[in-house]
Design a protein around this motif. Structure first.
Motif, PDB file in Angstrom:
ATOM      1  N   ARG A  60       0.829  -1.209   0.000  1.00 61.72           N
ATOM      2  CA  ARG A  60       0.000   0.000   0.000  1.00 61.72           C
ATOM      3  C   ARG A  60       0.859   1.252   0.000  1.00 61.72           C
ATOM      4  O   ARG A  60       0.318   2.362   0.055  1.00 61.72           O
ATOM      5  N   SER A  61       2.184   1.099  -0.031  1.00 61.54           N
ATOM      6  CA  SER A  61       3.080   2.233   0.110  1.00 61.54           C
ATOM      7  C   SER A  61       4.258   2.061  -0.837  1.00 61.54           C
ATOM      8  O   SER A  61       4.883   0.994  -0.871  1.00 61.54           O
ATOM      9  N   TRP A  81      -3.053   4.847  -7.571  1.00 64.73           N
ATOM     10  CA  TRP A  81      -2.294   5.300  -6.416  1.00 64.73           C
ATOM     11  C   TRP A  81      -2.658   6.743  -6.054  1.00 64.73           C
ATOM     12  O   TRP A  81      -3.075   7.510  -6.901  1.00 64.73           O
ATOM     13  N   HIS A 111       6.240   9.664  -3.167  1.00 60.12           N
ATOM     14  CA  HIS A 111       5.641   8.655  -2.300  1.00 60.12           C
ATOM     15  C   HIS A 111       4.170   8.481  -2.673  1.00 60.12           C
ATOM     16  O   HIS A 111       3.384   9.418  -2.635  1.00 60.12           O
ATOM     17  N   TYR A 113       0.584   6.013  -2.191  1.00 59.17           N
ATOM     18  CA  TYR A 113      -0.054   5.090  -1.258  1.00 59.17           C
ATOM     19  C   TYR A 113      -1.440   4.717  -1.766  1.00 59.17           C
ATOM     20  O   TYR A 113      -1.995   5.348  -2.672  1.00 59.17           O
ATOM     21  N   TRP A 117      -4.904   6.754   4.460  1.00 61.24           N
ATOM     22  CA  TRP A 117      -3.575   7.224   4.845  1.00 61.24           C
ATOM     23  C   TRP A 117      -3.224   6.825   6.275  1.00 61.24           C
ATOM     24  O   TRP A 117      -2.066   6.522   6.580  1.00 61.24           O
ATOM     25  N   VAL A 120      -1.328   3.609   6.634  1.00 61.93           N
ATOM     26  CA  VAL A 120      -0.041   3.482   5.954  1.00 61.93           C
ATOM     27  C   VAL A 120       1.063   3.947   6.901  1.00 61.93           C
ATOM     28  O   VAL A 120       0.992   5.048   7.457  1.00 61.93           O
ATOM     29  N   HIS A 122       4.089   5.722   8.364  1.00 62.29           N
ATOM     30  CA  HIS A 122       4.896   6.888   8.023  1.00 62.29           C
ATOM     31  C   HIS A 122       5.482   7.474   9.309  1.00 62.29           C
ATOM     32  O   HIS A 122       4.766   7.764  10.254  1.00 62.29           O
TER      33      HIS A 122
END
Length: 246
Positions: A60-61, A81, A111, A113, A117, A120, A122
């Motif tokens: 997913r990233s 994306w 970047h 994803y 969010w 994900v 980070h």
């Protein structure tokens, strides 16, 4: 799939990522991709059609290196994306041979994803700050173009968020692969988007620099390289490289 080379932290495969990656049936915290930009007449500089959709099946990233031209020309392939941010790698010297444009001394790392969010990983790396403020500092006000920021306090610990322009000397003159990325630009991207112990996948492994950076930061890594001479060079590099930061 039989690995081309492996140890307890890294596995390297030789082949086309569009064939190898689906066969591995893995789920990764992060993909770091440095695909051919398709901006030259060199035989290896050919865009592998459809690869971003294949990467989306395992993560997913994703950080993806490229030029603005590359991302605009291939924007339809990133349709599934969402873009979170762009980081600029500033090199110590320019590349390219054109004399009718500004000397190009940078590349982008975008970047991307998928999904929510908040789900994900980070974690922005911090760097030493040279601010003079110490202790508790009141932070007040609001930013109407974003949203209200409530008054509050924060403690200056001598660090700040790493900036989005990262200056690292390029690999020119000492590279294994013609587009090799230095560990200094790869490390913060990995630390940002992959938790310790997580899995990083590099579908265009080249010299193996992403695999080495992942291993040095305590992550696991899988790399795929289509050209066997570079797969062999990456394997030799990984076999000789230290397993942890000194």
């Amino acid at each position: 799939m039989k690995p081309y080379w492996e140890d307890d932290h890294v596995t390297l495969y030789h082949g086309d990522m569009r064939e190898v990656l689906p066969a591995l049936a893995v789920q990764a915290a992060l993909v770091i991709a440095d695909p051919p930009y398709a901006e030259t007449s060199l035989a290896w500089d050919r865009w592998p059609d459809g690869w971003p959709a294949i990467a989306a099946t395992v993560t997913r990233s994703m950080w993806c290196f490229g030029s603005m031209r590359m991302f605009l020309d291939r924007r339809s392939e990133f349709a599934g994306w969402k873009l979170s941010q762009d980081v600029i790698w500033e090199k110590h010297a320019g590349s390219g041979f054109t004399a009718d444009r500004f000397m190009r001394v940078h590349e982008f790392a975008l970047h991307w994803y998928r999904g929510d969010w908040r789900g994900v990983h980070h974690d922005t790396p911090r760097e030493v700050s040279h601010r003079k403020s110490e202790g508790r500092v009141v932070k007040m006000g609001h930013a109407p173009h974003r949203r209200a920021i409530r008054p509050g306090t924060w403690e200056d610990d001598g660090t700040r968020l790493m900036r989005s322009v990262i200056t690292v000397r390029s690999m020119h003159g000492r590279a294994i692969h013609p587009t090799e990325k230095p560990l200094g630009i790869l490390t913060p991207l990995i630390e940002y988007a992959c938790p310790p112990g997580g899995l990083v996948v590099d579908p265009f492994a080249g010299s193996g620099s992403t695999l080495e950076a992942a291993r040095l930061t305590g992550r696991r890594a899988i790399g795929i390289e289509a050209h066997e001479p570079y797969a062999e060079a990456a394997a030799k590099r990984l076999a000789q490289a230290p397993l942890e930061v000194p």
